[in-house]
Design a protein around this motif. Structure first.
Motif, short mmCIF file in Angstrom:
data_model
loop_
_atom_site.label_atom_id
_atom_site.label_comp_id
_atom_site.label_asym_id
_atom_site.label_seq_id
_atom_site.Cartn_x
_atom_site.Cartn_y
_atom_site.Cartn_z
N ALA A 1 0.81 -1.22 0.00
CA ALA A 1 0.00 0.00 0.00
C ALA A 1 0.84 1.27 0.00
O ALA A 1 0.32 2.36 -0.23
N GLY A 2 2.15 1.15 0.24
CA GLY A 2 3.00 2.32 0.30
C GLY A 2 2.96 3.03 1.64
O GLY A 2 3.46 4.15 1.77
N MET A 3 2.39 2.38 2.66
CA MET A 3 2.32 2.97 3.99
C MET A 3 3.69 2.98 4.66
O MET A 3 3.98 3.84 5.50
N VAL A 4 4.52 2.00 4.31
CA VAL A 4 5.89 1.93 4.81
C VAL A 4 6.80 1.52 3.67
O VAL A 4 6.34 0.97 2.67
N GLN A 5 8.10 1.76 3.82
CA GLN A 5 9.08 1.29 2.86
C GLN A 5 9.63 -0.06 3.33
O GLN A 5 9.53 -0.42 4.50
N LEU B 1 2.02 -13.18 -2.36
CA LEU B 1 2.59 -12.26 -1.37
C LEU B 1 3.11 -13.07 -0.19
O LEU B 1 2.38 -13.41 0.72
N ARG B 2 4.39 -13.38 -0.26
CA ARG B 2 5.02 -14.17 0.79
C ARG B 2 6.31 -13.52 1.29
O ARG B 2 6.66 -13.63 2.45
N LEU C 1 4.56 -6.67 -6.43
CA LEU C 1 3.12 -6.46 -6.52
C LEU C 1 2.79 -4.97 -6.53
O LEU C 1 1.95 -4.52 -7.31
N ARG C 2 3.44 -4.22 -5.68
CA ARG C 2 3.21 -2.77 -5.65
C ARG C 2 3.58 -2.13 -6.99
O ARG C 2 2.81 -1.31 -7.52
N LEU D 1 -3.93 -11.72 -7.76
CA LEU D 1 -3.16 -12.08 -6.58
C LEU D 1 -3.70 -13.40 -6.06
O LEU D 1 -4.91 -13.55 -5.85
N VAL D 2 -2.81 -14.37 -5.90
CA VAL D 2 -3.21 -15.69 -5.42
C VAL D 2 -2.82 -15.81 -3.95
O VAL D 2 -1.64 -15.67 -3.60
#
Length: 412
Positions: free
Chosen positions: A53-57, A129-130, A138-139, A236-237
């Motif tokens: 989401a871009g909330m953190v790097q 997303l692992r 993904l971002r 997204l799986v």
């Protein structure tokens, strides 16, 4: 650090890092080597949706700075993969071509994202997303896109889907079960959760199975068993995990149904080898939870230092991290012969359920209201009798120390 074989830990995630830390607290001299196939040291996997989401790097979710490993006298070897284990010679072979000897070994190789047997998978525009690299990829793909298809309505899937909605994507969820979070919530809880998610940019197809996946320059196409075709910019799986057992299997370690079989001391079937985290199958189960991996790693590390402690188990607890939705599920919410105690306010959008068996709290489910969540976990851990106090457990500000045994050590 002194050269020569000592403790080698394969995997630098929550289990491996907790093991290294616990071992070092008891043994300051034996060399400790921590191996990771990733280019990063231990980071918070539960925070990967925040990276999407871009909330953190990416660096913000790393748990220990590089100098912590040096201070702890832990040799951290990143970007290295163990390709073979020889227990008879106590030796590991790395993908670099080098060998690494050990005296004691902890396997904490974790798990990988599981891909369901769907025609067309894997495909470049269907992501998992692992890992941190997964989150970054993904971002990058999602930026500027408008829609995503999410295969799997589990906990991580919904959190990742919510991250995509924060980037402006409409997210369509396809879940094979007839309700969301089938492992964590009951039918009533799932219906309430669905109601809360719809305004956030989600659409749902429940009880639906994906027949096939195709991708090209125009996006991703899914076909459901019903014949319905869905199109989006990406997919997204999120279909669970698959423990990384290949090295252990080839080395002759005994496997269970999913992972490496361990005893109550987290020892594997061959001498001087322990397993912890998502790789380890304890009492027939693989939990796949962060707090469980840390707890197992702590015990494995202490036992590698000679303690001989039994792993006590951890109350399974999951929290959905989606803004505006408080959901906690703890313990066993489907215990046989349990009595259900329930308070709810549909208009206010909350429910709170307690599952009681043999005078003790077996599990709890809370949506929209997390009153006493930590105290309830303590009741489950300590197997405290709650007879006569049932209604008090729903009350904010209730003094739980009034329950005999609440302050006692956990009973396992």
């Amino acid at each position: 650090m002194a050269a020569g074989p000592g403790l080698v830990i394969v995997g630098s995630g929550p289990a491996g890092t907790a093991a290294a830390k616990a071992f070092r607290e008891l043994d300051r001299e034996t060399p400790v080597t921590l191996i990771s196939r990733e280019p990063y040291a231990c980071y918070s996997r539960p925070r990967l949706p925040e990276v999407v989401a871009g909330m953190v790097q990416g660096p913000d979710i790393c748990l220990y700075p590089e100098n912590w490993y040096r201070e702890q006298r832990i040799t951290l070897q990143l970007r290295q993969t163990v390709v073979a284990l020889n227990p008879a010679e106590k030796n590991l072979k790395l993908d670099t071509g080098s060998d690494l000897a050990y005296e004691r070994l902890i396997l904490a190789t974790g798990a990988q994202a599981s891909l369901p047997p769907i025609a067309g998978l894997p495909t470049p525009k269907a992501f998992v997303l692992r890992t941190l690299d997964d989150a970054l990829a993904l971002r990058q793909q999602a930026l500027g896109q408008r829609s995503a298809l999410l295969i799997g309505g589990g906990l991580l899937g919904l959190e990742a889907g919510y991250a995509l909605t924060r980037l402006g994507l409409k997210v369509t969820v396809i879940e094979v079960e007839p309700r969301l979070l089938p492992r964590q919530v009951d039918e009533e809880g799932s219906a309430l959760l669905l109601k809360k998610l719809l305004p956030l940019g989600f659409e749902f197809h429940l009880g639906a199975r994906v027949r096939g996946v195709e991708s090209d320059a125009g996006g991703v196409r899914l076909e459901l068993d019903s014949g319905l075709k869905l199109l989006a910019d990406l997919a997204l799986v999120s279909a669970g995990i698959l423990p990384n057992v290949e090295i252990a299997r080839a080395a002759g370690l005994r496997l269970g149904k999913r992972g490496v079989e361990v005893d109550d001391h987290l020892a594997a079937s061959l001498p001087d080898i322990w397993a912890a985290g998502d790789l380890a199958e304890w009492r027939g189960g693989v939990a796949g939870l962060w707090n469980v991996a840390q707890a197992m790693g702590n015990v494995a590390g202490r036992n590698a230092a000679g303690r001989g402690e039994a792993y006590p188990g951890v109350v399974l607890a999951t929290k959905l991290k989606v803004a505006g939705i408080d959901l906690w599920s703890q313990g066993d919410i489907r215990p046989e012969g349990a009595t259900l105690l329930s308070h709810s306010d549909p208009a206010a959008g909350w429910l709170m359920k307690l599952f009681v068996r043999e005078e003790r709290l077996a599990g709890s489910l809370q949506i929209g209201r997390t009153t006493n969540v930590n105290a309830l976990r303590r009741l489950i851990e300590r197997r405290v009798k709650i007879t006569g106090f049932e209604e008090n457990l729903f009350q904010e500000g209730f003094d739980f120390t009034r329950l005999p045994g609440y302050q006692d050590p956990a009973v396992k």
